[in-house]
Design a protein around this motif. Sequence first.
Motif, PDB file in Angstrom:
ATOM      1  N   LYS A 373       1.083  -1.142   0.125  1.00 10.57           N
ATOM      2  CA  LYS A 373      -0.157   0.013   0.084  1.00 10.57           C
ATOM      3  C   LYS A 373       1.007   1.358  -0.036  1.00 10.57           C
ATOM      4  O   LYS A 373       0.734   2.169  -0.819  1.00 10.57           O
ATOM      5  N   SER A 374       1.865   1.159   0.862  1.00 10.72           N
ATOM      6  CA  SER A 374       2.971   2.421   0.906  1.00 10.72           C
ATOM      7  C   SER A 374       3.526   2.631  -0.235  1.00 10.72           C
ATOM      8  O   SER A 374       3.474   3.813  -0.770  1.00 10.72           O
ATOM      9  N   LYS A 375       4.202   1.688  -0.999  1.00  6.89           N
ATOM     10  CA  LYS A 375       4.781   1.603  -2.077  1.00  6.89           C
ATOM     11  C   LYS A 375       3.779   2.361  -3.396  1.00  6.89           C
ATOM     12  O   LYS A 375       4.275   3.147  -4.245  1.00  6.89           O
ATOM     13  N   VAL A 376       2.848   1.369  -3.515  1.00  6.29           N
ATOM     14  CA  VAL A 376       1.898   2.042  -4.581  1.00  6.29           C
ATOM     15  C   VAL A 376       1.617   3.398  -4.481  1.00  6.29           C
ATOM     16  O   VAL A 376       1.617   4.380  -5.237  1.00  6.29           O
ATOM     17  N   ASN A 377       1.018   3.948  -3.217  1.00  2.00           N
ATOM     18  CA  ASN A 377       0.518   5.315  -3.146  1.00  2.00           C
ATOM     19  C   ASN A 377       1.640   6.440  -3.075  1.00  2.00           C
ATOM     20  O   ASN A 377       1.445   7.288  -3.517  1.00  2.00           O
ATOM     21  N   LYS A 378       2.929   6.260  -2.505  1.00  2.26           N
ATOM     22  CA  LYS A 378       3.988   6.953  -2.783  1.00  2.26           C
ATOM     23  C   LYS A 378       4.689   7.155  -4.169  1.00  2.26           C
ATOM     24  O   LYS A 378       4.981   7.989  -4.574  1.00  2.26           O
ATOM     25  N   HIS A 379       5.034   5.841  -4.733  1.00  2.00           N
ATOM     26  CA  HIS A 379       5.847   5.788  -5.700  1.00  2.00           C
ATOM     27  C   HIS A 379       5.144   5.522  -7.062  1.00  2.00           C
ATOM     28  O   HIS A 379       5.745   5.985  -8.170  1.00  2.00           O
ATOM     29  N   ALA A 380       4.129   4.858  -7.084  1.00  2.00           N
ATOM     30  CA  ALA A 380       3.378   4.631  -8.509  1.00  2.00           C
ATOM     31  C   ALA A 380       3.022   5.877  -9.300  1.00  2.00           C
ATOM     32  O   ALA A 380       2.222   6.687  -8.746  1.00  2.00           O
ATOM     33  N   PHE A 381       3.709   5.936 -10.227  1.00  2.00           N
ATOM     34  CA  PHE A 381       3.668   7.111 -11.335  1.00  2.00           C
ATOM     35  C   PHE A 381       2.051   7.468 -11.785  1.00  2.00           C
ATOM     36  O   PHE A 381       1.469   6.170 -12.173  1.00  2.00           O
ATOM     37  N   SER A 382       1.655   8.463 -11.775  1.00  2.61           N
ATOM     38  CA  SER A 382       0.271   8.505 -11.932  1.00  2.61           C
ATOM     39  C   SER A 382       0.069   9.688 -13.310  1.00  2.61           C
ATOM     40  O   SER A 382       0.806  10.274 -13.618  1.00  2.61           O
ATOM     41  N   GLY A 383      -1.100   9.064 -14.030  1.00  3.49           N
ATOM     42  CA  GLY A 383      -1.369   9.765 -15.267  1.00  3.49           C
ATOM     43  C   GLY A 383      -2.405  10.867 -15.142  1.00  3.49           C
ATOM     44  O   GLY A 383      -3.227  11.482 -15.944  1.00  3.49           O
ATOM     45  N   GLY A 384      -2.801  11.123 -13.665  1.00  2.00           N
ATOM     46  CA  GLY A 384      -3.759  11.814 -13.162  1.00  2.00           C
ATOM     47  C   GLY A 384      -3.326  13.412 -13.419  1.00  2.00           C
ATOM     48  O   GLY A 384      -2.301  13.818 -13.693  1.00  2.00           O
ATOM     49  N   LYS A 385      -4.349  14.267 -13.419  1.00  2.00           N
ATOM     50  CA  LYS A 385      -4.065  15.897 -13.354  1.00  2.00           C
ATOM     51  C   LYS A 385      -3.894  16.217 -11.765  1.00  2.00           C
ATOM     52  O   LYS A 385      -3.912  15.439 -11.052  1.00  2.00           O
ATOM     53  N   ASP A 386      -3.187  17.520 -11.911  1.00  2.00           N
ATOM     54  CA  ASP A 386      -2.679  17.829 -10.696  1.00  2.00           C
ATOM     55  C   ASP A 386      -3.628  18.319  -9.695  1.00  2.00           C
ATOM     56  O   ASP A 386      -3.372  18.365  -8.461  1.00  2.00           O
ATOM     57  N   THR A 387      -4.754  18.779 -10.029  1.00  2.00           N
ATOM     58  CA  THR A 387      -5.872  19.007  -9.116  1.00  2.00           C
ATOM     59  C   THR A 387      -7.152  18.068  -9.245  1.00  2.00           C
ATOM     60  O   THR A 387      -7.320  17.631 -10.511  1.00  2.00           O
ATOM     61  N   ILE A 388      -8.078  17.813  -8.532  1.00  2.00           N
ATOM     62  CA  ILE A 388      -9.265  17.070  -8.661  1.00  2.00           C
ATOM     63  C   ILE A 388     -10.317  17.947  -9.891  1.00  2.00           C
ATOM     64  O   ILE A 388     -10.619  17.017 -10.712  1.00  2.00           O
ATOM     65  N   GLU A 389     -10.116  19.131  -9.544  1.00  2.00           N
ATOM     66  CA  GLU A 389     -11.260  19.859 -10.689  1.00  2.00           C
ATOM     67  C   GLU A 389     -10.645  19.393 -12.048  1.00  2.00           C
ATOM     68  O   GLU A 389     -11.327  19.346 -12.897  1.00  2.00           O
ATOM     69  N   GLU A 390      -9.178  19.549 -12.286  1.00  2.00           N
ATOM     70  CA  GLU A 390      -8.701  19.379 -13.577  1.00  2.00           C
ATOM     71  C   GLU A 390      -9.083  17.771 -14.012  1.00  2.00           C
ATOM     72  O   GLU A 390      -9.198  17.801 -15.239  1.00  2.00           O
ATOM     73  N   HIS A 391      -8.618  17.172 -13.097  1.00  2.00           N
ATOM     74  CA  HIS A 391      -8.939  15.601 -13.394  1.00  2.00           C
ATOM     75  C   HIS A 391     -10.336  15.314 -13.737  1.00  2.00           C
ATOM     76  O   HIS A 391     -10.524  14.508 -14.792  1.00  2.00           O
ATOM     77  N   ARG A 392     -11.375  15.877 -12.917  1.00  2.00           N
ATOM     78  CA  ARG A 392     -12.813  15.669 -13.264  1.00  2.00           C
ATOM     79  C   ARG A 392     -12.995  16.161 -14.564  1.00  2.00           C
ATOM     80  O   ARG A 392     -13.917  15.628 -15.587  1.00  2.00           O
ATOM     81  N   LYS A 393     -12.543  17.490 -14.846  1.00  2.00           N
ATOM     82  CA  LYS A 393     -12.708  18.043 -16.348  1.00  2.00           C
ATOM     83  C   LYS A 393     -12.150  17.398 -17.499  1.00  2.00           C
ATOM     84  O   LYS A 393     -12.635  17.053 -18.651  1.00  2.00           O
ATOM     85  N   HIS A 394     -10.725  16.869 -17.262  1.00  5.85           N
ATOM     86  CA  HIS A 394     -10.018  16.356 -18.497  1.00  5.85           C
ATOM     87  C   HIS A 394      -9.682  15.057 -18.560  1.00  5.85           C
ATOM     88  O   HIS A 394      -9.231  14.216 -19.508  1.00  5.85           O
ATOM     89  N   GLY A 395      -9.811  14.093 -17.256  1.00  2.00           N
ATOM     90  CA  GLY A 395      -9.690  13.051 -17.053  1.00  2.00           C
ATOM     91  C   GLY A 395      -8.145  12.543 -17.072  1.00  2.00           C
ATOM     92  O   GLY A 395      -7.276  13.624 -17.376  1.00  2.00           O
ATOM     93  N   GLY A 396      -7.846  11.407 -16.945  1.00  2.00           N
ATOM     94  CA  GLY A 396      -6.394  10.940 -16.476  1.00  2.00           C
ATOM     95  C   GLY A 396      -5.934  10.355 -17.802  1.00  2.00           C
ATOM     96  O   GLY A 396      -6.631   9.897 -18.972  1.00  2.00           O
ATOM     97  N   ASN A 397      -4.606  10.005 -17.859  1.00  2.00           N
ATOM     98  CA  ASN A 397      -3.917   9.352 -19.015  1.00  2.00           C
ATOM     99  C   ASN A 397      -3.753   7.960 -18.747  1.00  2.00           C
ATOM    100  O   ASN A 397      -2.721   7.677 -17.724  1.00  2.00           O
ATOM    101  N   ALA A 398      -4.611   6.786 -18.882  1.00  2.00           N
ATOM    102  CA  ALA A 398      -4.277   5.472 -18.711  1.00  2.00           C
ATOM    103  C   ALA A 398      -2.904   4.999 -19.202  1.00  2.00           C
ATOM    104  O   ALA A 398      -2.292   4.067 -18.866  1.00  2.00           O
ATOM    105  N   ASP A 399      -2.613   5.388 -20.348  1.00  2.00           N
ATOM    106  CA  ASP A 399      -1.218   5.112 -21.176  1.00  2.00           C
ATOM    107  C   ASP A 399      -0.108   5.149 -20.440  1.00  2.00           C
ATOM    108  O   ASP A 399       0.798   4.488 -20.624  1.00  2.00           O
ATOM    109  N   VAL A 400       0.130   6.357 -19.643  1.00  2.00           N
ATOM    110  CA  VAL A 400       1.274   6.495 -18.722  1.00  2.00           C
ATOM    111  C   VAL A 400       1.053   6.236 -17.326  1.00  2.00           C
ATOM    112  O   VAL A 400       2.050   6.306 -16.456  1.00  2.00           O
TER     113      VAL A 400
END
Length: 474
Positions: A373-400
């Motif tokens: 749990k700690s490794k995934v939460n701390k280190h797993a690279f995210s394709g999401g946006k910087d803020t919740i608002e941006e993510h809700r609006k534009h979505g994340g990039n599953a490819d990365v």
Amino acid sequence: MPDCPGEEARTPMELYEKLNSQGDTVRSLKAAKAEKAEIDSAIQLLLKLKVDYKQMTGQEYKAGCPPSENSVIPDNETAADGVIDEDNVDPWNVSTTNAKGVDYDKLIVRFGSSKIDKELVDRIEKVSGQKAHRFLRRGIFFSHRDMHQVLDAFEKQKSFYLYTGRGPSSQAMHVGHLIPFIFTKWLQDVFDIPLVIQLTDDEKYLWKDLTLEDCHRFAVENAKDIIACGFDVNKTFIFSDLDYMGASPEFYRNVVKIQKHVTFNQVKGIFGFTDSDCIGKISFPAIQAAPSFSSSFSQIFGGRKDVQCLIPCAIDQDPYFRMTRDVAPRIGYPKPALLHSTFFPALQGAQTKMSASDANSSIFLTDTPKQIKSKVNKHAFSGGKDTIEEHRKHGGNADVDVSFMYLTFFLEDDEQLEKIKQDYTSGALLTGELKKTLIETLQPIISQHQERRKQVTDEMVQQFMTPRPLNFKL
């Protein structure tokens, strides 16, 4: 197959001219009614040159159609944003500057293999009588050499055997190391065939700053994790090179045959060895090649030389087996077939594969649920946006997004995986929620593996690693 005469062609035009010359040689030999063996040898060389030409240029050779100046396949490619995408893939290093990871379509062209398409996946299902493994359905095993030939023979009641391996550089394996073994077990189960697993403790001693004793001890410890994957002891032989080389004259004889048919220039060209590398490294590729031939295991195949070998492995191991396939017909053995997998990415992103030498890049098979749990939460690279608002609006990039990449390996349900991708891309699913799904998927898989490993005794390891007959029908 004979070596190319003269110096190796360095440009497409040089190779084109060699092909023209070799074509003339074949025609002259036929016109002169030369010995069949001499004609066959010349034709084999012509075919090899054609393969080399396609690998170098990406084009089929055609007499009268010389290559264009820009026909060389580069390792690097400039993306639309002006950044150069660089893929570096060899048996010891994998890296790319592309956040999506290695461009596997380019790698297929560069290595001269064939893509695993839907037709081949459907055929594997038909011949095996089983639904294709998720690794096949999702393109995780994406490339092959001669798989259709293996299936042709199997349909005619000619069986084959499996060969895969592990380089034991540490006591603990990580989840990425499981990928070839998960798939190899599926192949063993659906085709009901024997399997040999090579533990290259000798290789790790030659390449790493480790003692010989540590390398052998790591091999035995890694064997316990491999056995915990559920392989059938009656159909599986696991061996340490340090043990088996001295116990099997047939294995060593094949090593020597291979060594005789590969020059120093060839191994330097294939593996990048330099004059400062120890001679052990230079001779090692023959040891990894030898299990590709059934006569290396007389206790299993009774001296038969004609049993086809199928090798499931990550594509960074392909250079070993391109060399092996080149040597095989020259020493009277069938070429091994291969199934290539993609790389399991590091937690920090798909630019590199997961490495046991970096604890923060890896999820180990010894990790606790809390550590996962700690490794995934701390280190797993995210394709999401910087803020919740941006993510809700534009979505994340599953490819990365590494969490989504890991789910493609370990989540069995295709429909659930597709829904996760859609929700993440649309912004309905947040990065934290995606990571939570991965954590809940990985924790039981690793916990169950740990429980199975606890049941593996020293006696069981000894049984798997003792040279002996296996129970199967060829």
